[in-house]
Design an enzyme around this catalytic site. Structure first.
Site, short mmCIF file in Angstrom:
data_model
loop_
_atom_site.label_atom_id
_atom_site.label_comp_id
_atom_site.label_asym_id
_atom_site.label_seq_id
_atom_site.Cartn_x
_atom_site.Cartn_y
_atom_site.Cartn_z
N ASP A 149 0.98 -1.26 -0.03
CA ASP A 149 -0.02 -0.11 -0.05
C ASP A 149 0.92 1.38 -0.08
OD1 ASP A 149 -2.93 0.64 0.23
OD2 ASP A 149 -1.93 2.37 1.59
N ARG A 207 9.01 1.88 -3.21
CA ARG A 207 8.72 0.19 -3.29
C ARG A 207 10.20 -0.61 -3.29
NH1 ARG A 207 5.59 1.30 -6.91
NH2 ARG A 207 3.85 1.22 -5.45
#
Ligand code: ITT
Length: 184
Positions: A65, A169
Site C-alpha cells: 500500500d 517500493r
C-alpha cells in the site's frame, strides 16, 4: 517457494517482480481487490490487508500500500492517493500547489507479508519534490510529477530499473527480501 502479491495494479506488480528477481523470489499476481481500512499510515493499511487476504487465499503473500505525502498539503493525499488521482488527476495536484514554493513530497510504501505464522511489515520511503508540470511517460500514478532528491528527472522519465533502485517500493521490498531469505 512461491510468493504471491495481491494487487490490481499491473505496473506495481511489474515493479515488484523486477525488484524481487535478483533475490531469486518469483512473484505471482493475485488480481483481487485488497481490503483498505481507513488509516493515515500505509504500513498499518498493508498489515490489515495482508491478514485479510491470507484468510481468503491461504497462500504466502505480500500486499503493497503506497501513497504520496505532500508537505504543503499536510501529507495529503497520502493513503487517499489512488482515489485523489482518479478524481482530480495530475492537473488537480498542480492546481493545489500553484504559487506554493514548498514542493517537497515523499512517497511511502507499507509492505506486509502474511503466511500461516502471521504478518510481518516493512516500510520504504523516498523524498523529493513535485515538478511544475508533468514529464515523462514511464511508471504510473504520480510518477510524471515526482522528482526524487538529488535528481532532475521525474520517475516517469526514468527506466523502471532506475526508479526501482531508489523508490519507496524498492526500499520496502528489498528490506522484505533480506528478511525473507534469512528466515529458516
Ligand atoms: P492495489 O491497491 O490494487 O495494489 P492501487 O494502485 O490502488 O493498487 P494503492 O492502494 O497502493 O495501489 O494506491 C496507491 C496510489 O498511489 C496509486 O494508485 C498511485 O496513484 C499512487 N502510487 C503508488 N505508488 C506509486 C508509484 O511508485 N509511483 C507513482 N504513483 C504511485
Amino acid at each position: 517457494r512461491r510468493l504471491y502479491m495481491v494487487t490490481h495494479n499491473d505496473r506495481k506488480f511489474l515493479e515488484a517482480s523486477l525488484i524481487l528477481k535478483p533475490y531469486g523470489i518469483e512473484l505471482q499476481q493475485i488480481k483481487a481487490e485488497k481490503l483498505e481500512v481507513q488509516d493515515e499510515d500505509v504500513v498499518r493499511i498493508a498489515e490489515v490487508a495482508a491478514r485479510h487476504a491470507y484468510e481468503q487465499f491461504r497462500v504466502p503473500l505480500i500486499v503493497d500500500d503506497s501513497g504520496l505525502y505532500i508537505d504543503a498539503l499536510n501529507g495529503f493525499p497520502g493513503p487517499y492517493s489512488s482515489f485523489f488521482l482518479e478524481k482530480v488527476g495530475l492537473g488537480g495536484v498542480l492546481k493545489l500547489l500553484s504559487g506554493v514554493t514548498n514542493r517537497r513530497a515523499c512517497f511511502r510504501t507499507g509492505l506486509a507479508y502474511a503466511d500461516e505464522g502471521g504478518v510481518r511489515t516493512f516500510a520504504g520511503e523516498v523524498c523529493g519534490s513535485i515538478a511544475e508540470s508533468p514529464r515523462g511517460s514511464g511508471g504510473f500514478g504520480y510518477d510524471p510529477l515526482f522528482v526524487p532528491e538529488g535528481h532532475s528527472r521525474t520517475f516517469a522519465e526514468m527506466g523502471v530499473e532506475e526508479k526501482d533502485s531508489m523508490s519507496h517500493r524498492g526500499r520496502a521490498l528489498r528490506a522484505f527480501a533480506e528478511w525473507y531469505l534469512k528466515r529458516s
